[in-house]
Write a protein that holds these residues in place. Structure first.
Motif, PDB file in Angstrom:
ATOM      1  N   ASN A  97     130.837  70.565  42.131  1.00 14.77           N
ATOM      2  CA  ASN A  97     130.759  69.347  42.944  1.00 14.77           C
ATOM      3  C   ASN A  97     132.082  69.054  43.633  1.00 14.77           C
ATOM      4  O   ASN A  97     132.107  68.618  44.784  1.00 14.77           O
ATOM      5  CB  ASN A  97     130.332  68.153  42.094  1.00 14.77           C
ATOM      6  CG  ASN A  97     128.866  68.160  41.785  1.00 14.77           C
ATOM      7  OD1 ASN A  97     128.072  68.782  42.491  1.00 14.77           O
ATOM      8  ND2 ASN A  97     128.483  67.482  40.721  1.00 14.77           N
ATOM      9  N   ARG A  98     133.179  69.300  42.932  1.00 16.54           N
ATOM     10  CA  ARG A  98     134.495  69.085  43.535  1.00 16.54           C
ATOM     11  C   ARG A  98     134.725  70.049  44.706  1.00 16.54           C
ATOM     12  O   ARG A  98     135.281  69.667  45.726  1.00 16.54           O
ATOM     13  CB  ARG A  98     135.583  69.264  42.483  1.00 16.54           C
ATOM     14  CG  ARG A  98     136.948  68.831  42.971  1.00 16.54           C
ATOM     15  CD  ARG A  98     137.974  68.989  41.916  1.00 16.54           C
ATOM     16  NE  ARG A  98     138.207  70.419  41.720  1.00 16.54           N
ATOM     17  CZ  ARG A  98     139.069  70.922  40.870  1.00 16.54           C
ATOM     18  NH1 ARG A  98     139.768  70.123  40.114  1.00 16.54           N
ATOM     19  NH2 ARG A  98     139.231  72.212  40.758  1.00 16.54           N
ATOM     20  N   LYS A 101     132.721  69.187  48.210  1.00 15.83           N
ATOM     21  CA  LYS A 101     132.979  67.943  48.933  1.00 15.83           C
ATOM     22  C   LYS A 101     133.184  68.197  50.426  1.00 15.83           C
ATOM     23  O   LYS A 101     132.914  67.339  51.241  1.00 15.83           O
ATOM     24  CB  LYS A 101     134.179  67.217  48.344  1.00 15.83           C
ATOM     25  CG  LYS A 101     133.898  66.660  46.963  1.00 15.83           C
ATOM     26  CD  LYS A 101     134.788  65.508  46.663  1.00 15.83           C
ATOM     27  CE  LYS A 101     134.560  65.057  45.244  1.00 15.83           C
ATOM     28  NZ  LYS A 101     133.580  64.047  45.110  1.00 15.83           N
TER      29      LYS A 101
END
Length: 113
Positions: A97-98, A101
């Motif tokens: 998820n990081r 972005k």
């Protein structure tokens, strides 16, 4: 390229989960087999494993000696690998998820200046 963020997330996390599950299962099986072999190995040449408790203060009180339940070790052989797999999956979701972005196409088209 050409995948949505969710498709990319599922693809990356599923690969990590499969690899970590295989590693955890293989490690659990190998350690169980090796532990059982070590338990049956007689390094002293004696038929019976004995040791002196002469200098052990805890051994003087017969009520102080605790024995390990065999039932608990069977549960631990399932709980610990499952926890490791869940922990790895959770960590991989956080890291993926990081990384997602920013759009991947923007990362590829960015110039190094």
């Amino acid at each position: 390229l050409g995948m949505s963020k969710n498709q990319c997330r599922v693809s990356l996390v599923s690969g990590v989960v499969v690899l970590s599950a295989v590693a955890v299962i293989l490690g659990t099986v190998c350690s169980s087999v090796l532990f059982d072999k070590v338990q049956t190995l007689d390094l002293t040449g004696q038929n019976e494993h004995t040791f002196s408790t002469e200098y052990s203060l805890w051994a003087r009180d017969e009520n102080a000696v605790e024995t390990e339940d065999a039932e608990n070790t069977g549960v631990l052989k399932v709980v610990i690998p499952a926890a490791m797999t869940v922990l790895t999956a959770g960590l991989s979701v956080i890291l993926v998820n990081r990384n997602l972005k920013q759009e991947p196409i923007e990362l590829l088209s960015a110039r190094v200046e």
